[in-house]
Design a protein around this motif. Structure first.
Motif, short mmCIF file in Angstrom:
data_model
loop_
_atom_site.label_atom_id
_atom_site.label_comp_id
_atom_site.label_asym_id
_atom_site.label_seq_id
_atom_site.Cartn_x
_atom_site.Cartn_y
_atom_site.Cartn_z
N GLY A 1 69.40 47.61 -30.26
CA GLY A 1 68.21 47.08 -29.61
C GLY A 1 67.47 46.09 -30.48
O GLY A 1 68.07 45.25 -31.14
N CYS A 2 66.13 46.21 -30.51
CA CYS A 2 65.27 45.31 -31.29
C CYS A 2 64.35 46.13 -32.19
O CYS A 2 64.02 47.28 -31.88
CB CYS A 2 64.41 44.45 -30.37
N SER A 3 63.94 45.52 -33.28
CA SER A 3 62.93 46.14 -34.14
C SER A 3 61.71 45.23 -34.21
O SER A 3 61.83 44.00 -34.11
CB SER A 3 63.47 46.39 -35.55
N LEU A 4 60.54 45.85 -34.37
CA LEU A 4 59.30 45.09 -34.55
C LEU A 4 58.63 45.64 -35.81
O LEU A 4 58.24 46.82 -35.86
CB LEU A 4 58.39 45.26 -33.34
N THR A 5 58.52 44.78 -36.83
CA THR A 5 57.95 45.18 -38.12
C THR A 5 57.10 44.05 -38.67
O THR A 5 57.18 42.90 -38.21
CB THR A 5 59.06 45.49 -39.15
N TRP A 6 56.28 44.36 -39.67
CA TRP A 6 55.59 43.32 -40.41
C TRP A 6 56.61 42.55 -41.24
O TRP A 6 57.60 43.12 -41.69
CB TRP A 6 54.53 43.94 -41.32
N THR A 7 56.37 41.25 -41.42
CA THR A 7 57.32 40.45 -42.19
C THR A 7 57.33 40.89 -43.65
O THR A 7 56.37 41.50 -44.15
CB THR A 7 56.95 38.96 -42.14
N THR B 1 59.70 50.39 -33.48
CA THR B 1 58.55 49.78 -34.15
C THR B 1 58.18 50.54 -35.41
O THR B 1 58.45 51.74 -35.53
CB THR B 1 57.33 49.74 -33.21
N ALA B 2 57.53 49.83 -36.34
CA ALA B 2 57.02 50.44 -37.58
C ALA B 2 55.67 49.80 -37.88
O ALA B 2 55.59 48.87 -38.69
CB ALA B 2 58.00 50.25 -38.73
N PRO B 3 54.62 50.27 -37.24
CA PRO B 3 53.31 49.60 -37.37
C PRO B 3 52.63 49.79 -38.72
O PRO B 3 51.74 49.01 -39.07
CB PRO B 3 52.48 50.25 -36.26
N HIS B 4 53.04 50.79 -39.48
CA HIS B 4 52.35 51.08 -40.73
C HIS B 4 53.18 50.74 -41.96
O HIS B 4 53.13 51.43 -42.97
CB HIS B 4 51.91 52.55 -40.76
N GLY B 5 53.92 49.65 -41.86
CA GLY B 5 54.67 49.15 -43.01
C GLY B 5 53.79 48.46 -44.03
O GLY B 5 54.26 48.10 -45.11
N ILE B 6 52.51 48.23 -43.71
CA ILE B 6 51.56 47.63 -44.65
C ILE B 6 50.26 48.44 -44.62
O ILE B 6 50.02 49.23 -43.71
CB ILE B 6 51.25 46.15 -44.32
N TYR B 7 49.41 48.21 -45.63
CA TYR B 7 48.07 48.79 -45.64
C TYR B 7 47.23 48.09 -44.58
O TYR B 7 47.30 46.86 -44.43
CB TYR B 7 47.42 48.59 -47.01
N LEU B 8 46.42 48.87 -43.85
CA LEU B 8 45.67 48.29 -42.74
C LEU B 8 44.25 48.87 -42.68
O LEU B 8 44.03 50.05 -42.98
CB LEU B 8 46.37 48.59 -41.40
N LEU B 9 43.32 48.02 -42.27
CA LEU B 9 41.97 48.48 -41.98
C LEU B 9 41.93 49.15 -40.61
O LEU B 9 42.70 48.81 -39.72
CB LEU B 9 41.00 47.30 -41.99
N ARG B 10 41.00 50.09 -40.47
CA ARG B 10 40.73 50.71 -39.17
C ARG B 10 39.22 50.73 -38.98
O ARG B 10 38.49 51.23 -39.85
CB ARG B 10 41.26 52.15 -39.11
N THR C 1 59.26 52.79 -43.85
CA THR C 1 59.31 52.87 -42.38
C THR C 1 59.85 51.59 -41.75
O THR C 1 60.56 51.66 -40.74
CB THR C 1 57.92 53.20 -41.79
N SER C 2 59.56 50.45 -42.35
CA SER C 2 60.09 49.19 -41.79
C SER C 2 61.61 49.15 -41.91
O SER C 2 62.32 48.76 -40.97
CB SER C 2 59.49 47.99 -42.52
N ASP C 3 62.13 49.58 -43.06
CA ASP C 3 63.58 49.60 -43.26
C ASP C 3 64.25 50.59 -42.32
O ASP C 3 65.33 50.31 -41.77
CB ASP C 3 63.91 49.95 -44.71
N VAL C 4 63.64 51.75 -42.13
CA VAL C 4 64.20 52.75 -41.21
C VAL C 4 64.21 52.21 -39.79
O VAL C 4 65.19 52.36 -39.05
CB VAL C 4 63.41 54.07 -41.28
N ALA C 5 63.13 51.54 -39.38
CA ALA C 5 63.05 50.99 -38.02
C ALA C 5 64.15 49.97 -37.78
O ALA C 5 64.82 49.98 -36.73
CB ALA C 5 61.67 50.36 -37.78
N LYS C 6 64.36 49.07 -38.73
CA LYS C 6 65.41 48.07 -38.57
C LYS C 6 66.79 48.70 -38.53
O LYS C 6 67.65 48.30 -37.73
CB LYS C 6 65.33 47.05 -39.71
N ALA C 7 67.01 49.71 -39.37
CA ALA C 7 68.31 50.37 -39.41
C ALA C 7 68.59 51.12 -38.10
O ALA C 7 69.71 51.07 -37.57
CB ALA C 7 68.37 51.33 -40.60
N LEU C 8 67.58 51.81 -37.57
CA LEU C 8 67.75 52.52 -36.30
C LEU C 8 68.00 51.54 -35.16
O LEU C 8 68.86 51.78 -34.30
CB LEU C 8 66.51 53.36 -36.00
N ALA C 9 67.25 50.43 -35.15
CA ALA C 9 67.44 49.43 -34.09
C ALA C 9 68.85 48.86 -34.11
O ALA C 9 69.46 48.62 -33.06
CB ALA C 9 66.40 48.32 -34.23
#
Length: 365
Positions: A151-157, A117-126, A138-146
């Motif tokens: 396995g599977c990757s979960l990222t923001w579109t 997973t890469a939950p912080h591939g975008i700017y987010l409110l907290r 981080t999204s690209d790294v997550a997909k490459a590792l998956a």
């Protein structure tokens, strides 16, 4: 019984067919899909007809003001605003037709029970905190590792990443606080309250993957959560491995053998990989956090929020609510993220190190 309790019961009983019921909360009288199902949803939901009934209408008004004037802008600024307008118009049109654009995507890259997973591939409110900045690559790294791990990757579109980026770029040019223009419907997956999990779309993707693998007899499941940190010396090492969520589960079970082996193998194997990379500045290559989560600063790198924060990281959700046997948070320096994406062989060695450590830990469980 709470909806979250029903969800946990599904995991314990291993009945994947009950997932929809547990998430919807039908047995215990939770609100229907037409109503806010959690306190968090109630905070972001509002009168979407334009009245100041909540953060969403206020956000729409702020974005409309941001996009109002294009005349007189430099070409690049005007092009960015026009692109942002087009994305927002498309999103609202599809929402109105009941076919909203997906904001994140679960990509299947193999059959192994591994989720990256890469939950912080975008700017987010907290809630009540400063906005969380996007963690580059981080999204690209997550997909490459998956892909390497099968396995599977979960990222923001890609579309959601671009929309959030344009909102920030355009607001900064006009000296508008980015907190005013970030979409409040995008909840930070690494900062969720327990009450949000049954209705949170991102967590339901995590849970759905886990239950699918359980249904097909997976005895162990690996979750890797990819994050970005600043280069040393701002961060003490190029890679921090957070095992705080697994450590918390071990404290409850009393058996730490698999965790000890996992942590030691990760440190040894990944240090060997990073030693071959030209990482600058020179600094500690790898450290492991999570043996004892004692303060907030340590908790950030350990991948486990302290109980008083009343939030859950991705690894805490995966370990305690989705049934993953092995879960770790990877905080990577910017130079490490770039090095792995540039060097396919290094990425393969990095993935093999993760797989080897997981295998060693499973063997002693």
């Amino acid at each position: 019984t709470s909806a979250l309790g029903a969800l946990a019961g599904v995991l314990a009983d291993g009945r994947p067919g009950d997932l929809e019921v547990a998430v919807a909360g039908a047995p215990d009288g939770r609100p229907s899909a037409d109503a806010p199902a959690t306190a968090a949803e109630a905070r972001i939901d509002g009168d979407d007809d334009g009245n100041d009934g909540g953060p969403v209408p206020r956000w729409r008004a702020a974005v409309a003001a941001l996009c109002a004037e294009i005349d007189g802008l430099l070409d690049e600024e005007a092009e960015d605003l026009q692109e942002l307008r087009a994305l927002l118009v498309e999103e609202q049109a599809l929402d109105a037709m009941g076919e909203p654009l997906p904001r994140h995507e679960l990509t299947t890259l193999g059959q192994r029970p591994v989720l990256v997973t890469a939950p912080h591939g975008i700017y987010l409110l907290r809630d009540g905190w400063d906005p969380h900045l996007a963690e580059e690559h981080t999204s690209d790294v997550a997909k490459a590792l998956a892909a390497e791990l099968g396995g599977c990757s979960l990222t923001w579109t890609t579309t959601e990443q671009r929309r959030a980026e344009l909102l920030v770029v355009c607001s900064r040019r006009r000296n508008v606080d980015i907190a005013e223009v970030l979409d409040p419907r995008n909840r930070d997956p690494n900062f969720l309250g327990a009450d949000e999990l049954p209705s949170n779309p991102w967590f339901n993707q995590v849970l759905g993957a886990a239950m699918s693998w359980r249904m097909f007899g997976a005895s162990g499941m690996l979750h890797v959560d990819v994050h970005g940190c600043r280069n040393p010396p701002a961060t003490p090492s190029h890679l921090t491995i957070g095992l705080g969520a697994m450590h918390a589960n071990v404290k409850r079970s009393g058996d730490n053998r698999a965790l000890v082996v996992f942590g030691a193998a990760l440190e040894t194997e990944l240090t060997a990989v990073l030693r071959e990379l030209p990482l600058q500045p020179k600094a500690t290559l790898v450290r492991v956090a999570g043996v004892d989560v004692a303060d907030g600063a340590h908790a950030r790198f350990a991948g486990a929020w302290l109980p008083e924060v009343e939030r859950l990281t991705q690894t805490q959700q995966a370990a305690s609510f989705a049934g993953f046997t092995h879960t770790l948070q990877l905080e990577m320096s910017k130079v490490l993220r770039r090095a792995l994406l540039r060097d396919a062989k290094a990425l393969a060695r990095f993935s093999n190190a993760l797989r080897s450590a997981w295998a060693r830990s499973k063997a002693c469980a």
